[in-house]
Design a protein around this motif. Structure first.
Motif, mmCIF file in Angstrom:
data_model
loop_
_atom_site.group_PDB
_atom_site.id
_atom_site.type_symbol
_atom_site.label_atom_id
_atom_site.label_comp_id
_atom_site.label_asym_id
_atom_site.label_seq_id
_atom_site.Cartn_x
_atom_site.Cartn_y
_atom_site.Cartn_z
ATOM 1 N N LYS A 1 6.859 -2.250 13.198
ATOM 2 C CA LYS A 1 6.902 -0.810 13.434
ATOM 3 C C LYS A 1 5.715 -0.108 12.787
ATOM 4 O O LYS A 1 5.078 0.741 13.395
ATOM 5 C CB LYS A 1 8.200 -0.217 12.868
ATOM 6 N N TRP A 2 5.455 -0.462 11.556
ATOM 7 C CA TRP A 2 4.386 0.237 10.824
ATOM 8 C C TRP A 2 3.038 0.033 11.483
ATOM 9 O O TRP A 2 2.203 0.908 11.477
ATOM 10 C CB TRP A 2 4.352 -0.226 9.370
ATOM 11 N N ARG A 3 2.861 -1.162 12.113
ATOM 12 C CA ARG A 3 1.580 -1.429 12.777
ATOM 13 C C ARG A 3 1.394 -0.499 13.964
ATOM 14 O O ARG A 3 0.327 0.086 14.165
ATOM 15 C CB ARG A 3 1.569 -2.880 13.258
ATOM 16 N N LEU A 4 2.468 -0.372 14.752
ATOM 17 C CA LEU A 4 2.397 0.488 15.928
ATOM 18 C C LEU A 4 2.230 1.942 15.500
ATOM 19 O O LEU A 4 1.480 2.711 16.103
ATOM 20 C CB LEU A 4 3.674 0.304 16.754
ATOM 21 N N ARG A 5 2.923 2.305 14.425
ATOM 22 C CA ARG A 5 2.854 3.681 13.930
ATOM 23 C C ARG A 5 1.424 3.997 13.487
ATOM 24 O O ARG A 5 0.886 5.056 13.765
ATOM 25 C CB ARG A 5 3.814 3.827 12.755
ATOM 26 N N ARG A 6 0.811 3.035 12.801
ATOM 27 C CA ARG A 6 -0.543 3.244 12.308
ATOM 28 C C ARG A 6 -1.524 3.336 13.476
ATOM 29 O O ARG A 6 -2.422 4.171 13.479
ATOM 30 C CB ARG A 6 -0.931 2.095 11.374
ATOM 31 N N THR A 7 -1.311 2.451 14.485
ATOM 32 C CA THR A 7 -2.179 2.502 15.663
ATOM 33 C C THR A 7 -2.081 3.865 16.336
ATOM 34 O O THR A 7 -3.084 4.474 16.701
ATOM 35 C CB THR A 7 -1.760 1.406 16.661
ATOM 36 N N LEU A 8 -0.846 4.341 16.485
ATOM 37 C CA LEU A 8 -0.625 5.634 17.132
ATOM 38 C C LEU A 8 -1.353 6.739 16.390
ATOM 39 O O LEU A 8 -2.035 7.570 16.980
ATOM 40 C CB LEU A 8 0.875 5.944 17.116
ATOM 41 N N LYS A 9 -1.182 6.735 15.086
ATOM 42 C CA LYS A 9 -1.785 7.765 14.244
ATOM 43 C C LYS A 9 -3.308 7.706 14.357
ATOM 44 O O LYS A 9 -3.987 8.724 14.511
ATOM 45 C CB LYS A 9 -1.327 7.523 12.796
ATOM 46 N N HIS A 10 -3.807 6.481 14.328
ATOM 47 C CA HIS A 10 -5.253 6.262 14.406
ATOM 48 C C HIS A 10 -5.795 6.792 15.736
ATOM 49 O O HIS A 10 -6.795 7.505 15.784
ATOM 50 C CB HIS A 10 -5.527 4.771 14.254
ATOM 51 N N VAL A 11 -5.104 6.438 16.825
ATOM 52 C CA VAL A 11 -5.545 6.853 18.155
ATOM 53 C C VAL A 11 -5.482 8.373 18.279
ATOM 54 O O VAL A 11 -6.367 9.008 18.853
ATOM 55 C CB VAL A 11 -4.658 6.181 19.220
ATOM 56 N N GLN A 12 -4.442 8.945 17.687
ATOM 57 C CA GLN A 12 -4.302 10.402 17.756
ATOM 58 C C GLN A 12 -5.468 11.082 17.037
ATOM 59 O O GLN A 12 -6.066 12.029 17.551
ATOM 60 C CB GLN A 12 -2.957 10.814 17.149
ATOM 61 N N ASP A 13 -5.797 10.564 15.865
ATOM 62 C CA ASP A 13 -6.939 11.117 15.120
ATOM 63 C C ASP A 13 -8.225 10.977 15.925
ATOM 64 O O ASP A 13 -9.020 11.893 16.037
ATOM 65 C CB ASP A 13 -7.123 10.360 13.790
ATOM 66 N N GLU A 14 -8.393 9.758 16.478
ATOM 67 C CA GLU A 14 -9.630 9.408 17.159
ATOM 68 C C GLU A 14 -9.841 10.232 18.422
ATOM 69 O O GLU A 14 -10.915 10.763 18.660
ATOM 70 C CB GLU A 14 -9.583 7.913 17.507
ATOM 71 N N LEU A 15 -8.785 10.334 19.233
ATOM 72 C CA LEU A 15 -8.937 10.973 20.540
ATOM 73 C C LEU A 15 -8.585 12.457 20.517
ATOM 74 O O LEU A 15 -8.897 13.179 21.450
ATOM 75 C CB LEU A 15 -8.075 10.264 21.590
ATOM 76 N N GLY A 16 -7.913 12.884 19.465
ATOM 77 C CA GLY A 16 -7.561 14.289 19.369
ATOM 78 C C GLY A 16 -6.648 14.776 20.472
ATOM 79 O O GLY A 16 -6.747 15.906 20.933
ATOM 80 N N VAL A 17 -5.749 13.885 20.928
ATOM 81 C CA VAL A 17 -4.811 14.265 21.989
ATOM 82 C C VAL A 17 -3.626 14.997 21.367
ATOM 83 O O VAL A 17 -3.154 14.610 20.298
ATOM 84 C CB VAL A 17 -4.294 13.006 22.720
#
Lengths: 352, 290
Positions: free
Chosen positions: A174-190
């Motif tokens: 779970k934490w891996r997916l959560r971190r990926t999500l957070k990272h992508v959100q920061d990166e793409l600014g969606v």
């Protein structure tokens, strides 16, 4: 990407006597990571369905940027959704899944631009190695990653709705997916709206959190504010494990009671287990009897325990490095408290 | 543990009843047919072993080849119409409420009617002198007469089969469609998928299992069609609606050519097996390929 505005949105299921959602107003900024947190039955999914256009609101308007989308069907709102269970086109490959939203109506990208976009998203999510695999032949974790990728692939996506996206994933990743999500959100600014009943997910993911209960938003704020300064007793109780302790203000010694009066004269005082210290009993402190003690671990070389204490009729929990035994009488020193009257916050001694 | 197991052949006694039942109901009758197919039987006591003679004769018999091609055409037409039509009906059905229940009952009704009754219904219904359909068509200016026109006989037979069996496909497809999670439709909607794309990428992959069953059932069943053409025109006009089973029945029961009929049966059986296997294998192959 868009700013999402809900204006007095309410919803009552046809034939139901009670509204599922009370009038709700919410303003989510462009590019914000926003979270809707609430127990099941609080109206989270209904709110999500109103946003995605599955349900029409009984009253109120929904704006994406400054466009009124209340009457628009979901497909014209340019939003994407990630569901509890990974929803993929199972007869396609991973790459085809990612490319699919770019090949449907209204999409003007050519083959080359699509490929470029797909590989960019795949790189972002670190799933380049499985692009050629069948969507059926990958793990649940990878499937959910691909579903997230499909939600992000359209460059014109206004908002990504995440409906408890970690439910189906094993706890260990779970934490891996959560971190990926957070990272992508920061990166793409969606702009992302993350719906969950899990406070850890909400508080770690979001810049701002709305806490829902019984079809109402009880509080909207930063995770810090919602946690430390709940606007409603339920918010204090719902967040934290264990949640906030509540005691009637007249259970406190006189000097303390007098100090409360200046802060809105609350009838109930709430404090978090980690916002109090345990010392020897004293006349100016709230006193309690140690009933239970559970060692949580060590912090800076000291053993920290969770103490269950009896204070008159109520039981409170305090996390403390102090060492007491069951049956000891102790003084409870409040470091930070919040005062409530009729469940609503009227004052506190902490910073906002 | 393994070395403690005692070898005991009496265990065979345990499976003996099952073996007997299978032998009496399946293996021995089938072997009788195989036995007949390699012999020329003149009467109860006079018989000759002829090897594969009957097989050779059957496979080169122009009437067999004609019936076989007719049969292929009929099964292909039945599948080409009933499978898509059944899917269309299933997609158009309401999924819950009183209307759904009523429709399900209505759809199931033709399946409960015996073959020869279906044949008789249509035999009368399509008659050009007294049948509602036949008379209406003739009044409208179509010279419809299934006893004289091979095409009309074929159309009547196809209509009959579609009327009788499309429900089966529709019910199977309906069951398959109810298993598609709502979120899948929702995701496709948000992805901007067209109606065709929703069908092609969301529904069809999840219908695959039930459609394989539907195609196999309809393929085998239509390949063995006997009663309906028999009731309608007895295989006519001419031999134009004489399908394999009817030709076989004429041979075996009508003319008592037990040897050729047995060879025919074995060939017939092997063809159905072959087609079903080919279909199933190709579906399974495409499954692995994807």
């Amino acid at each position: 990407m868009a700013r999402i505005r809900l204006q007095e949105i309410a919803f009552t299921y046809p034939g139901a006597s009670e509204p599922t959602l009370q009038p709700i107003s919410l303003d989510i900024q462009d590019g914000e990571a926003f979270s809707l947190l609430g127990a099941s039955g609080a109206g989270k999914t209904t709110l999500l369905n109103l946003l995605s256009g599955i349900l029409p609101p009984t009253q109120g308007r929904i704006f994406f940027d400054d466009v009124d989308v209340t009457e628009l069907p979901g497909r014209d709102r340019h939003l994407a959704q990630v569901f509890q269970f990974p929803v993929l086109y199972q007869s396609m490959s991973v790459a085809q899944n990612l490319a699919f939203p770019l090949t449907t109506r209204g999409s003007t990208l050519n083959r080359e631009a699509i490929d470029k976009r797909v590989s960019a998203i795949a790189k972002e999510l670190n799933i380049e190695s499985i692009l050629k695999r069948s969507a059926n032949a990958i793990s649940l974790f990878e499937k959910q990653l691909v579903a997230i990728g499909r939600a992000l692939v359209r460059p014109d996506v206004s908002v990504v709705l995440l409906d408890e996206p970690l439910t189906a994933v094993e706890p260990s990743i779970k934490w891996r997916l959560r971190r990926t999500l957070k990272h992508v959100q920061d990166e793409l600014g969606v702009t992302m709206i993350y719906v969950t009943h899990d406070q850890t997910e909400a508080l770690t993911f979001a810049e701002r959190v709305s806490v829902l209960a019984d079809g109402q938003i009880l509080q909207t704020g930063t995770p810090e504010a919602v946690y430390q300064n709940p606007a409603h007793q339920f918010v204090g109780h719902f967040l934290g494990s264990p949640g906030m302790n509540f005691l009637p203000s007249n259970a406190f010694p006189q000097p303390l009671q007098r100090s409360f009066v200046g802060d809105g004269d609350p009838e109930t005082i709430g404090f978090r287990p980690e916002s109090a210290g345990l010392t020897a009993p004293s006349e100016v402190l709230l006193s309690g009897i140690v009933e239970t003690q559970r060692v949580l671990g060590t912090a800076q070389g000291r053993v920290v325990s969770m103490y269950g204490l009896r204070c008159g009729a109520a039981q409170v929990f305090v996390r403390s490095p102090a060492s007491f035994a069951c049956g000891d009488e102790v003084g409870i020193a409040l470091q930070r408290w919040v005062g409530f009257r009729e469940f609503l916050r009227v004052g506190s001694n902490g910073a906002e | 543990m393994a070395q403690n197991k005692t070898q005991d052949n009496r265990a065979w006694l345990g499976v003996l009843p099952v073996m007997l039942i299978v032998a009496f109901s399946g293996v021995i009758p089938l072997m009788t047919v195989v036995n007949y197919s390699v012999q020329d039987i003149l009467d109860f006591n006079t018989r000759f072993f002829v090897g594969f003679e009957w097989y050779r004769e059957t496979l080169t018999d122009p009437r067999f080849i004609d019936a076989f091609l007719r049969q292929l055409g009929f099964s292909a037409a039945v599948l080409a119409i009933e499978i898509p039509l059944g899917i269309v009906i299933a997609r158009g059905m309401p999924t819950q409420g009183l209307r759904a229940s009523l429709l399900l009952v209505l759809l199931a009704t033709p399946l409960l009617i015996p073959w020869n009754v279906v044949g008789t219904i249509w035999q009368i219904y399509a008659r050009s002198d007294i049948g509602l359909l036949g008379v209406t068509l003739n009044e409208m200016g179509f010279a419809f007469n299934y006893t004289a026109e091979p095409l009309h006989a074929w159309l009547t037979l196809l209509a009959m089969d579609i009327w009788h069996w499309t429900s089966l496909v529709a019910l199977l497809a309906f069951a398959g469609l109810t298993s598609v999670p709502a979120a899948c439709y929702q995701a496709a909607e948000l992805d901007g998928a067209s109606k065709w794309q929703v069908f092609r990428h969301v529904e069809l992959p999840r219908l695959k299992g039930v459609l394989v069953i539907a195609v196999l059932l309809r393929l085998m069943d239509s390949f063995m069609i006997y009663t309906e053409p028999f009731v309608l025109t007895g295989g006519g006009p001419g031999n134009t609606t004489t399908f394999l089973s009817q030709y076989l029945a004429t041979m075996a029961v009508g003319q008592f050519d037990l040897g050729p009929a047995a060879a025919f049966s074995v060939i017939y059986f092997l063809f159905i097996l072959l087609f079903s296997w080919l279909f199933y294998a190709s579906v399974m192959r495409s499954e692995e390929g994807s």
